[in-house]
Design a protein around this motif. Structure first.
Motif, PDB file in Angstrom:
ATOM      1  N   UNK A 268      78.417   3.654 -27.370  1.00 28.07           N
ATOM      2  CA  UNK A 268      79.081   2.387 -27.041  1.00 28.07           C
ATOM      3  C   UNK A 268      77.771   1.385 -26.665  1.00 28.07           C
ATOM      4  N   UNK A 269      76.960   1.706 -26.026  1.00 22.96           N
ATOM      5  CA  UNK A 269      75.888   0.693 -25.932  1.00 22.96           C
ATOM      6  C   UNK A 269      74.918  -0.009 -26.890  1.00 22.96           C
ATOM      7  N   UNK A 270      75.219   1.441 -28.045  1.00 25.75           N
ATOM      8  CA  UNK A 270      74.179   1.137 -28.970  1.00 25.75           C
ATOM      9  C   UNK A 270      75.357  -0.141 -30.009  1.00 25.75           C
ATOM     10  N   UNK A 271      76.083   0.614 -30.340  1.00 23.65           N
ATOM     11  CA  UNK A 271      77.479  -1.038 -30.390  1.00 23.65           C
ATOM     12  C   UNK A 271      77.385  -2.265 -30.147  1.00 23.65           C
TER      13      UNK A 271
ATOM     14  N   UNK B 209      84.448  -2.974 -21.648  1.00 25.76           N
ATOM     15  CA  UNK B 209      84.581  -1.999 -21.299  1.00 25.76           C
ATOM     16  C   UNK B 209      82.642  -1.970 -21.765  1.00 25.76           C
ATOM     17  N   UNK B 210      82.199  -0.236 -21.364  1.00 26.85           N
ATOM     18  CA  UNK B 210      80.664  -1.366 -21.441  1.00 26.85           C
ATOM     19  C   UNK B 210      80.386   0.800 -21.196  1.00 26.85           C
ATOM     20  N   UNK B 211      78.930   0.978 -21.903  1.00 31.37           N
ATOM     21  CA  UNK B 211      78.710   2.350 -21.889  1.00 31.37           C
ATOM     22  C   UNK B 211      77.946   2.745 -20.228  1.00 31.37           C
ATOM     23  N   UNK B 212      78.038   3.536 -19.816  1.00 29.32           N
ATOM     24  CA  UNK B 212      77.251   4.742 -19.070  1.00 29.32           C
ATOM     25  C   UNK B 212      76.378   5.593 -19.733  1.00 29.32           C
TER      26      UNK B 212
ATOM     27  N   UNK C 215      72.930  -1.491 -25.332  1.00 30.49           N
ATOM     28  CA  UNK C 215      72.727  -1.932 -23.715  1.00 30.49           C
ATOM     29  C   UNK C 215      73.558  -1.307 -23.550  1.00 30.49           C
ATOM     30  N   UNK C 216      73.315  -0.365 -22.304  1.00 28.25           N
ATOM     31  CA  UNK C 216      73.919   0.098 -21.671  1.00 28.25           C
ATOM     32  C   UNK C 216      73.542  -0.126 -19.898  1.00 28.25           C
ATOM     33  N   UNK C 217      74.265   0.446 -18.803  1.00 29.19           N
ATOM     34  CA  UNK C 217      74.429   0.596 -17.479  1.00 29.19           C
ATOM     35  C   UNK C 217      73.294   1.845 -17.116  1.00 29.19           C
TER      36      UNK C 217
END
Length: 560
Positions: free
Chosen positions: A76-79, A103-106, A130-132
């Motif tokens: 999800x962060x890559x997208x 919504x975001x990626x962990x 781009x994630x947490x």
């Protein structure tokens, strides 16, 4: 034995840190058990996620890393990164990705963990997307130590300024990333290689012209001496932090380094008792930018927030900002009010700031930020669709709601910022909007704005005014070279509101034995909107005056 009273809260905190209060038996588990191996060039994402799940299921775990580099990817962060970088979210992705409940990626999600220690042993987490990377949410007694967080593909690009003309300049970008006409180029700053410090020029969304071979001409004016220096340009502003601390109690971050993040380094929200010890937010070797925005940021926390022996450099905003929120009162009827946070960017983790039953709220005049009443919350409900809170109070209110904010003073931490270094970055060093504060024995070098800013900001809906503040034994040099608060290079007490001529809000202030070498500023110390301050033993040079006082009373100055 004599005990320093300033250390008492910290000693009380230490008594409740991991395993001391819980009584849980520690169990050491190696990260290799889950399949993660350092330096093998393989994706460790699934293994790291399994390890985090094990910690959630097994209180008392000590998760042990072997030294070396691990790879953490998030689809999800890559997208999110791809879409933002290609301009699919407009010229400023923050307006899309930094919005309520986006919504975001962990990466490693430790939500709900209890009595956990992450023993990094110098391991490095290389993040992709781009994630947490680390989420500490609803945790009790959580320690992370000895880790480095970085992004091989930085959320910024950099190059060398090779030509400066009166109306444009050219940058030869590195081969790290090829600049094209669709890529988002947000804020550009410049780093002086000879002086090893940030330069004054700042550009936003500069117009580009591609010249080939990754050389770009920008149609903007910068000073001629920028030739040969480094240009950094961000691909986003706020998004998720490298480490989230949310609704957690007794969190320790020790010997952790953050080299880059598409957002802030650490964000704490609605949490109690946080210790940051030997935290470093600084560029990776060979780079001149660390986090895209604040190094750290803490909102609506309580208990003790302590920084000790930390280092901050080249972040895109404040080293820390500690505050509560001014919520706008929408309606008031009988003993019930509705409120909404109307801050320009909402909360800094994009979830509602809901008071707890029993929390004390100050009713605040919007124009002056003066406190007119104090109330207690008896019931609180949130609406995530409208972002409105409905609060039942301990008594009836007869007010015109258009004239007031409410500030939750039960969610304001005591702040101790000691023995640390803040070096060459945009904005303020420390931004303080809380009460019971100690800032001692720190070095501030080359903050582009005032080094220590104590003050509520109504436009940002951040506060509150401060009381019981001690600022002593700090060395402040070369700050305020690109803007100030109240004209001060070193220290400013100020209230940002519509009408502050007669608002004496800051109280019980001590500024003692600080050394301030300005940047040709109006003053070293600005005292505004303050009632009751003692300034003693401070040394100021390279400013027009030592101290400037405005809209204040009961100010005592004792020279060294």
């Amino acid at each position: 034995m004599k005990i320093n009273l300033w250390l008492l809260p910290f000693l009380l905190l230490m008594s409740s840190l991991p395993f001391m209060a819980s009584g849980l038996e520690q169990k050491r588990v190696d990260i290799a058990v889950f399949g993660a191996k350092p330096d093998d060039g393989k994706d460790d994402s699934k293994a790291l996620a399994k390890a985090a799940q094990y910690c959630r299921d097994n209180p008392g775990t000590v998760l042990v890393f072997s030294p070396g580099a691990y790879i953490l990817k998030n689809a999800q962060g890559i997208e999110t990164e791809r879409a933002a970088m290609r301009g699919e979210m407009g010229d400023n992705p923050e307006r899309v990705i930094f919005t309520p409940y986006y919504p975001y990626g962990r990466g490693m999600d430790f939500s709900g963990s209890q009595s956990i220690t992450i023993e990094g042993n110098g391991a490095k987490i290389n993040c992709y997307g781009w994630m947490e990377p680390i989420s500490i949410e609803d945790c009790i007694d959580f320690t992370v130590e000895g880790l480095t967080i970085d992004y091989p593909e930085k959320p910024f690009s950099w190059g060398k300024v090779v030509k400066v003309s009166p109306h444009d300049f050219e940058v030869q970008f590195s081969k790290d990333r090829i600049i094209d006409d669709k890529m988002i180029l947000g804020r550009m700053t410049f780093w002086d290689l000879q002086k090893d410090k940030l330069m004054p020029d700042v550009l936003y969304f500069p117009k580009r012209e591609l010249l080939g071979d990754n050389k770009v001409r920008f149609h903007a004016t910068i000073r001629p001496e920028t030739v040969g220096q480094i240009a950094n340009v961000l691909h986003c502003f706020h998004f998720r932090p490298a480490i989230l601390i949310h609704r957690s109690v007794n969190t320790v971050v020790r010997n952790v380094t953050i080299h880059a993040q598409a957002g802030m380094g650490i964000v704490g929200f609605d949490s109690r008792n946080i210790l940051l010890e030997k935290l470093e937010v600084r560029p990776a070797p060979g780079y001149y930018q660390s986090t895209n925005t604040d190094a750290t940021h803490f909102a609506s926390c309580d208990g003790l927030l302590r920084f000790d022996n930390c280092y901050f450099e080249a972040q895109g905003d404040d080293a820390t900002n500690v505050h509560g929120y001014y919520h706008t009162v929408l309606t008031a009827k009988d003993n019930q009010i509705t409120t909404k946070l109307e801050a320009p960017t909402f909360t800094h983790i994009q979830v509602i700031d809901l008071p707890r039953v029993g929390d004390r709220l100050e009713l605040v005049n919007r124009e002056t930020l003066e406190v007119v009443d104090t109330l207690t919350v008896k019931h609180a409900a949130e609406d995530k669709q409208t972002l409105i809170n409905t609060l039942t109070l301990d008594r009836r209110l007869e007010i015109d709601p258009t004239k007031y904010f409410v500030m939750n003073i039960s969610k304001l931490p005591r702040l101790e910022f000691v023995n640390s270094v803040i070096n060459s970055h945009l904005a303020r060093g420390i931004l303080v909007k809380t009460r019971d504060v100690l800032i001692q024995n720190n070095r501030f070098n080359g903050c582009s704005n005032t080094a220590i800013h104590v003050g509520a900001e109504s436009w940002w809906n951040e506060g509150t005014h401060s009381e019981n503040v001690v600022i002593k034994d700090n060395v402040i040099s070369g700050c305020g070279f690109a803007g100030t608060q109240g004209g001060a290079s070193g220290i400013a007490f100020i209230i940002d509101a519509k009408n502050t001529r007669k608002t004496f809000l800051h109280k019980n202030i001590c500024v003692e034995n600080n050394v301030i070498v300005g940047s040709g500023n109006l003053c070293g110390i600005y005292i505004g909107n303050t009632s009751g301050a003692v300034l003693s033993g401070n040394t100021v040079s390279n400013c027009e005056m030592d101290v400037y006082i405005k809209s204040s009373n009961d100010i005592k100055i004792k020279k060294k």
